[in-house]
Enzyme design. Structure first.
Site, PDB file in Angstrom:
ATOM      1  N   HIS A  92       0.849  -1.194   0.000  1.00 17.85           N
ATOM      2  CA  HIS A  92       0.000   0.000   0.000  1.00 17.85           C
ATOM      3  C   HIS A  92       0.885   1.245   0.000  1.00 17.85           C
ATOM      4  CE1 HIS A  92      -3.818  -2.177   1.095  1.00 17.85           C
ATOM      5  NE2 HIS A  92      -2.912  -3.082   1.432  1.00 17.85           N
ATOM      6  N   ASP A  93       0.455   2.255  -0.718  1.00 16.44           N
ATOM      7  CA  ASP A  93       1.234   3.488  -0.837  1.00 16.44           C
ATOM      8  C   ASP A  93       0.956   4.385   0.364  1.00 16.44           C
ATOM      9  OD1 ASP A  93       2.599   5.737  -1.543  1.00 16.44           O
ATOM     10  OD2 ASP A  93       1.622   6.000  -3.495  1.00 16.44           O
TER      11      ASP A  93
END
Length: 241
Positions: free
Chosen positions: A101-102
């Site tokens: 996940h960013d």
């Protein structure tokens, strides 16, 4: 006439549709390839193996995962595009491959991310998310993050969280996982010779008849007997199921 043509086309498409493959059919195909399912979960398609014994306990196996001959996993989760070599022993509750996940974007939610799935690859050329070598022992409840390579002959202690590559024949543990007192399983010279020998390519019966209890004795035995043994390189014969 056009309506008739459309109906005819529909009938032709229906005629060539194949019956759906049932879970029982797939389990029989896996069994024919030497994959033993001991739990209630069947690996997602496609599952890639060599043909030869692989044992899967109560483990959830995602798509595009590769497991080599004589390896087993007791229970846990293998996400996607993971490669596991031969003679690996994977304990209970092990997770291999984690979501990415960013954290620098507005939200970590994948619903705001672009349609293309961003994956950290341990091997970009072959698009493998995690690469585990041969003869790796992964202890219970260990977690191996996406993008990690675990070297041949290494040991991962129970409960470890592996965030970085693990060197061959090293012993790691903790959160995050680090070498335990700088340990390796054998003297470095022996480790190097074992890697160079690629002993996992040898026939199982030959290995069983060798002095495998001592790596040094095994290497001496291999020097005397290795030329007459037929080798089978990893994934030289692959089955996609």
């Amino acid at each position: 006439m056009k309506i008739h043509d459309r109906n005819l086309t529909t009938l032709n498409v229906a005629a060539i549709q194949l019956p759906a493959v049932t879970s029982q059919d797939r389990q029989e195909r896996l069994a024919a390839a030497g994959v033993i399912i001991q739990g209630g979960k069947i690996p997602m398609e496609p599952f890639i193996c060599e043909g030869g014994r692989v044992t899967i306990g109560d483990a959830e196996i995602g798509p595009w995962n590769t497991i080599g001959r004589f390896s087993y996993i007791n229970s846990g989760f293998i996400r996607k595009a993971v490669e596991i070599g031969r003679y690996c022993s994977i304990g209970r509750g092990v997770t291999i491959g984690t979501g990415t996940h960013d954290m620098h974007a507005l939200s970590t939610s994948p619903f705001l991310a672009p349609s293309a799935n961003i994956v950290k690859y341990a091997d970009r050329e072959r698009r493998k998310s995690v690469v585990i070598g041969h003869d790796v022992w992964v202890g219970d409840q260990a977690i191996i993050l996406t993008g990690v390579t675990v070297g041949t002959g290494s040991v991962i202690a129970a409960g470890a969280i592996v965030t970085k590559d693990v060197a061959p024949y090293s012993i790691v543990g903790g959160v995050p996982a680090r070498p335990i007192a700088g340990q390796v399983r054998f003297p470095q010279e022996v480790c190097d010779r074992l890697l160079a020998s690629k002993w996992w390519e040898l026939p199982l019966q030959a290995l069983r008849s060798s002095p495998f209890a001592s790596p040094v004795d095994f290497l001496e035995w291999l020097e005397k007997n290795g030329e007459g043994l037929k080798r089978d390189p990893f994934m030289s014969r692959r089955q996609r199921i």
